[in-house]
Structure formats: C-alpha cells, structure tokens
Design an enzyme around this catalytic site. Structure first.
Site, PDB file in Angstrom:
ATOM      1  N   TYR A   1       0.843  -1.188   0.000  1.00 43.73           N
ATOM      2  CA  TYR A   1       0.000   0.000   0.000  1.00 43.73           C
ATOM      3  C   TYR A   1       0.874   1.232   0.000  1.00 43.73           C
ATOM      4  CZ  TYR A   1       0.928   1.154   4.915  1.00 43.73           C
ATOM      5  OH  TYR A   1       1.529   1.528   6.086  1.00 43.73           O
ATOM      6  N   LYS A 113       6.585  -1.629   1.708  1.00 41.09           N
ATOM      7  CA  LYS A 113       5.425  -1.058   2.400  1.00 41.09           C
ATOM      8  C   LYS A 113       4.255  -2.027   2.245  1.00 41.09           C
ATOM      9  CE  LYS A 113       3.194   3.447   3.048  1.00 41.09           C
ATOM     10  NZ  LYS A 113       3.736   3.729   4.391  1.00 41.09           N
ATOM     11  N   GLU A 145      13.245   3.158  12.787  1.00 40.20           N
ATOM     12  CA  GLU A 145      12.258   4.152  12.369  1.00 40.20           C
ATOM     13  C   GLU A 145      11.146   4.165  13.404  1.00 40.20           C
ATOM     14  OE1 GLU A 145      10.808   2.910   8.571  1.00 40.20           O
ATOM     15  OE2 GLU A 145      10.275   0.908   9.260  1.00 40.20           O
TER      16      GLU A 145
END
Length: 248
Positions: A1, A113, A145
């Site tokens: 996505y 992703k 992250e």
C-alpha cells in the site's frame, strides 16, 4: 500500500508514491491491474470527485479476495486494487511532539510497504496510551524508524538519518528532507545511529506524508532536542513551502 495527501485537489509527490507502490508490488511478486499512468489518472480522478481538495489518499493492492485460501499465491493473477480517500489536513509542521521508544520486533523486510502492521499497530497503541505522538523502534539500541514515520536527528548542524536498508521504509518525506538539506547546505550522514545519540541530539525529527518534519520535545519522558531551533525552522520552512507550492 501507499499513502499521501492532496491539497487544492493536487496530490503531493504522487509520482514518487506510485513508484514506491510499484516497487513494493514487484518485491512481493504482486501483479498490479494497471500501469503507473493509469493509477495516476485514477487517483487524480477520484480526488477530483471529493467535496474538498484537502484529503488523505490511500491505495492498496491485495492478492486476497477472489482466490482459494492458501499459503502460496496464484502466479500472474492480477491483484485487487482498493483506494480510500477522505478529508484530512497535514499536521502543523511546527508543533512539538512526544515519543516513546520500543524494541523493534518486526520482520526483516521493512523496506517493503505492506499490510504486515501488527507490531506497528501495537506500538502506535502504546504511544497513544502514553500520550505520545509516535513510538521509535530500535534493534539492540540501533534506531530504525517509528511505527508509521521515519526518524532523524540533527547534531552539530548535520542531519543524521538511518540508511535505506531492509530495516526501514524509504520514506518519501525522508527523501524530501534530504533534498531540503542539500538546498540549504546542511550536511547529511546516512548511517545507523543509536538511542544514546537520539537522546543527545540537538533536535529529533519525525517525518511522514502527513507530518513533513515534526520535532520532538520528549522521549520516554525525558527532554530531547530544542538545541538548534533556527536550523530546525529553516528546514521546516523549506519543506512546508515546497508542499504549499506544489499543491497551490
């Protein structure tokens, strides 16, 4: 996505988000039902039908839905494409945020992703319960992250950001921060950095499509950042100007 934002019916960095979407699909051997140009036309068309031009623009592809449930996937079958658009503004780039840190227990393909978001969902929930904006992941002390953002630090007038290996998603906002640094003459180090460096940084930055370059004032209830406000504002001003100019 993938996901981004529109303003005044103009989708910000649409080509970069579509490129990343297609790259993620390629790495997962997902056959998309359209090419890049067709997807771009579709997204622009759908945004154009909204009552407001300022929206969150989300699009995903899945092999699920029309095949027999199996651990293997049918080769060559086109994926199902789903788009979700709803009114939403980007965050105030100048607001201060609070963070928590958590051990990174995710899989080793963070550069793709995907919807494998259970660790990120749970981390986001822990951050919300702690009254924080984000959770900063680390692996044995190495910062990777955040749950749904990239994280960077400013130290001695230099931006330090994790390298785009398989442990982080190569964020589009991250790329634009690096471009802004080049424009402003701010040196950049793309290298692993530690939690100790984060707590000792002059500024701690969080970036995503809807949070271009937020700065943190607290992590794990300890004060962080606040030592390079002028440099931080120059960077934020540049990124916000780019977004407003591209979507006017």
């Amino acid at each position: 996505y993938d996901a981004t934002y529109s303003r005044n019916y103009r989708i910000f960095a649409i080509d970069e988000h579509i490129d990343r979407f297609f790259n993620s699909a390629r790495l997962l051997e997902i056959t998309l039902p359209c090419d890049k140009a067709e997807l771009k036309r579709l997204l622009n068309e759908l945004v154009g039908k909204m009552d407001t031009g300022n929206n969150f623009v989300y699009f995903q592809a899945t092999r699920g839905g029309d095949a027999v449930r199996n651990h293997t996937f049918p080769p060559g079958r086109p994926a199902n494409l789903w788009v979700n658009i709803y009114p939403k503004e980007i965050l105030d780039v100048y607001q201060k945020v609070r963070l928590i840190t958590m051990e990174d227990t995710r899989f080793l393909h963070c550069n793709i992703k995907t919807l494998n978001l259970i660790p990120a969902v749970m981390a986001s929930q822990r951050a919300k319960e702690a009254g924080c904006f984000e959770a900063v992941f680390h692996r044995a002390g190495r910062v990777t992250e955040c749950a749904h953002s990239n994280v960077h630090i400013l130290k001695n007038n230099t931006l330090i950001t994790a390298p785009t290996d398989n442990l982080i998603l190569p964020g589009i906002a991250r790329r634009h921060i690096l471009q802004a640094c080049e424009k402003l003459g701010i040196p950049v180090e793309e290298r692993p950095f530690t939690l100790a460096e984060l707590f000792d940084a002059d500024e701690v930055l969080v970036s995503s499509a809807g949070a271009l370059c937020l700065s943190a004032e607290e992590a794990d209830k300890q004060p962080v950042g606040g030592k390079a406000p002028d440099l931080l504002k120059r960077l934020q001003d540049t990124l916000l100007h780019e977004f407003l100019s591209a979507t006017k």
